[in-house]
Design a protein around this motif. Structure first.
Motif, PDB file in Angstrom:
ATOM      1  N   ASP A  33      36.929  42.145  38.496  1.00  0.00           N
ATOM      2  CA  ASP A  33      36.927  41.120  39.538  1.00  0.00           C
ATOM      3  C   ASP A  33      37.785  41.497  40.753  1.00  0.00           C
ATOM      4  OD1 ASP A  33      39.326  40.982  38.199  1.00  0.00           O
ATOM      5  OD2 ASP A  33      39.383  38.796  38.120  1.00  0.00           O
ATOM      6  N   PHE A  34      38.063  42.779  40.957  1.00  0.00           N
ATOM      7  CA  PHE A  34      38.835  43.202  42.123  1.00  0.00           C
ATOM      8  C   PHE A  34      38.286  44.522  42.665  1.00  0.00           C
ATOM      9  CE2 PHE A  34      40.996  45.014  38.449  1.00  0.00           C
ATOM     10  CZ  PHE A  34      41.329  46.302  38.850  1.00  0.00           C
ATOM     11  N   LYS A  35      38.680  44.827  43.900  1.00  0.00           N
ATOM     12  CA  LYS A  35      38.294  46.078  44.545  1.00  0.00           C
ATOM     13  C   LYS A  35      39.505  47.002  44.550  1.00  0.00           C
ATOM     14  CE  LYS A  35      34.813  43.980  47.548  1.00  0.00           C
ATOM     15  NZ  LYS A  35      33.831  44.002  46.544  1.00  0.00           N
ATOM     16  N   GLU A  36      39.240  48.303  44.413  1.00  0.00           N
ATOM     17  CA  GLU A  36      40.341  49.248  44.291  1.00  0.00           C
ATOM     18  C   GLU A  36      40.087  50.486  45.141  1.00  0.00           C
ATOM     19  OE1 GLU A  36      42.442  50.212  40.338  1.00  0.00           O
ATOM     20  OE2 GLU A  36      40.904  51.760  40.561  1.00  0.00           O
ATOM     21  N   THR A  37      41.171  51.005  45.729  1.00  0.00           N
ATOM     22  CA  THR A  37      41.139  52.286  46.428  1.00  0.00           C
ATOM     23  C   THR A  37      42.342  53.104  45.977  1.00  0.00           C
ATOM     24  OG1 THR A  37      42.355  51.414  48.314  1.00  0.00           O
ATOM     25  CG2 THR A  37      39.952  51.439  48.500  1.00  0.00           C
ATOM     26  N   ILE A  38      42.216  54.397  46.119  1.00  0.00           N
ATOM     27  CA  ILE A  38      43.302  55.308  45.774  1.00  0.00           C
ATOM     28  C   ILE A  38      43.849  55.888  47.072  1.00  0.00           C
ATOM     29  CG2 ILE A  38      43.967  57.363  44.482  1.00  0.00           C
ATOM     30  CD1 ILE A  38      41.398  56.891  42.784  1.00  0.00           C
ATOM     31  N   HIS A  39      45.161  55.830  47.239  1.00  0.00           N
ATOM     32  CA  HIS A  39      45.792  56.350  48.443  1.00  0.00           C
ATOM     33  C   HIS A  39      46.199  57.812  48.270  1.00  0.00           C
ATOM     34  CE1 HIS A  39      47.047  52.420  50.633  1.00  0.00           C
ATOM     35  NE2 HIS A  39      45.820  52.334  50.124  1.00  0.00           N
ATOM     36  N   GLY A 119      53.604  51.622  41.673  1.00  0.00           N
ATOM     37  CA  GLY A 119      52.425  52.371  42.069  1.00  0.00           C
ATOM     38  C   GLY A 119      51.204  51.611  42.517  1.00  0.00           C
ATOM     39  N   GLU A 120      51.339  50.314  42.777  1.00  0.00           N
ATOM     40  CA  GLU A 120      50.174  49.564  43.243  1.00  0.00           C
ATOM     41  C   GLU A 120      50.585  48.535  44.275  1.00  0.00           C
ATOM     42  OE1 GLU A 120      48.386  47.552  39.904  1.00  0.00           O
ATOM     43  OE2 GLU A 120      50.259  46.603  39.368  1.00  0.00           O
ATOM     44  N   GLU A 121      49.651  48.254  45.172  1.00  0.00           N
ATOM     45  CA  GLU A 121      49.853  47.218  46.183  1.00  0.00           C
ATOM     46  C   GLU A 121      48.652  46.290  46.112  1.00  0.00           C
ATOM     47  OE1 GLU A 121      50.067  49.406  49.831  1.00  0.00           O
ATOM     48  OE2 GLU A 121      51.967  50.364  49.291  1.00  0.00           O
ATOM     49  N   TRP A 122      48.925  44.984  46.046  1.00  0.00           N
ATOM     50  CA  TRP A 122      47.861  43.981  45.972  1.00  0.00           C
ATOM     51  C   TRP A 122      47.815  43.176  47.269  1.00  0.00           C
ATOM     52  CZ3 TRP A 122      44.170  43.251  42.327  1.00  0.00           C
ATOM     53  CH2 TRP A 122      44.343  43.902  41.102  1.00  0.00           C
TER      54      TRP A 122
END
Length: 175
Positions: A33-39, A119-122
């Motif tokens: 239920d979410f979208k994700e990208t890798i930096h 390690g993650e930003e929401w």
């Protein structure tokens, strides 16, 4: 600790060395239920740690293809993403993967990881991975989560006539 898994597509074969991208930066995908990208830099700390990372077939630890500890798996991060090169073993799993890759029947690449504490930003339903600990990469036979990654097989310098014919057919088929 739950290991998360992500996948990506595009697999081609030629020879006994698989090369390509396990993950690409800035590519958005939907995970549940979410979208994700890798930096960029998300794998940097993990790669610098010297941790042994496995290359598996379909995330199956009984089907090891290579590992960083032995030097048969090499991982680097560049401006595009997480790049890999692995020497395919002459095992049942290795031969199966090469045969499927040569036919274009593999689904893509995948990776298993744990998000580092910072390690993650929401932002709403958008998650950006900025630092992860990589546990394994996998050649997958099904559907990947991320697009934009690639796998190709590099031939040894001394290719057989059959290998040359397969490479030519692949080149003709990709046009």
């Amino acid at each position: 600790m739950t290991i998360e898994k992500r996948a990506a597509q595009e697999v081609r074969a030629e020879g006994r060395k698989l090369e390509g991208y396990v993950a690409t930066f800035g590519t958005e995908t939907t995970i549940h239920d979410f979208k994700e990208t890798i930096h960029p830099g998300a794998f940097k700390r993990s790669l610098a740690s010297g941790k042994d990372v496995l290359a598996l077939a379909d995330h199956d630890p009984s089907r090891v293809l290579a590992r960083t500890k032995s030097g048969t798996l090499r991982l680097t991060e560049d401006e595009r993403g997480l790049k890999f090169s692995l020497d395919v073993p002459d095992t049942t799993a290795g031969r199966d993967i090469l045969a499927l890759a040569a036919r274009g029947d593999l689904g893509g690449m995948s990776f298993g990881f744990v998000v580092d504490p910072d390690g993650e930003e929401w932002r709403g339903d958008q998650r950006a991975l900025t630092a992860v600990t990589l546990h394994e990469i996998s050649v997958v036979q099904s559907w990947p989560a991320y697009s934009g990654t690639s796998v190709s097989v590099r031939a040894r310098q001394n290719r057989t006539d059959a290998d040359r014919r397969i490479a030519l057919l692949e080149l003709e088929g990709s046009r």
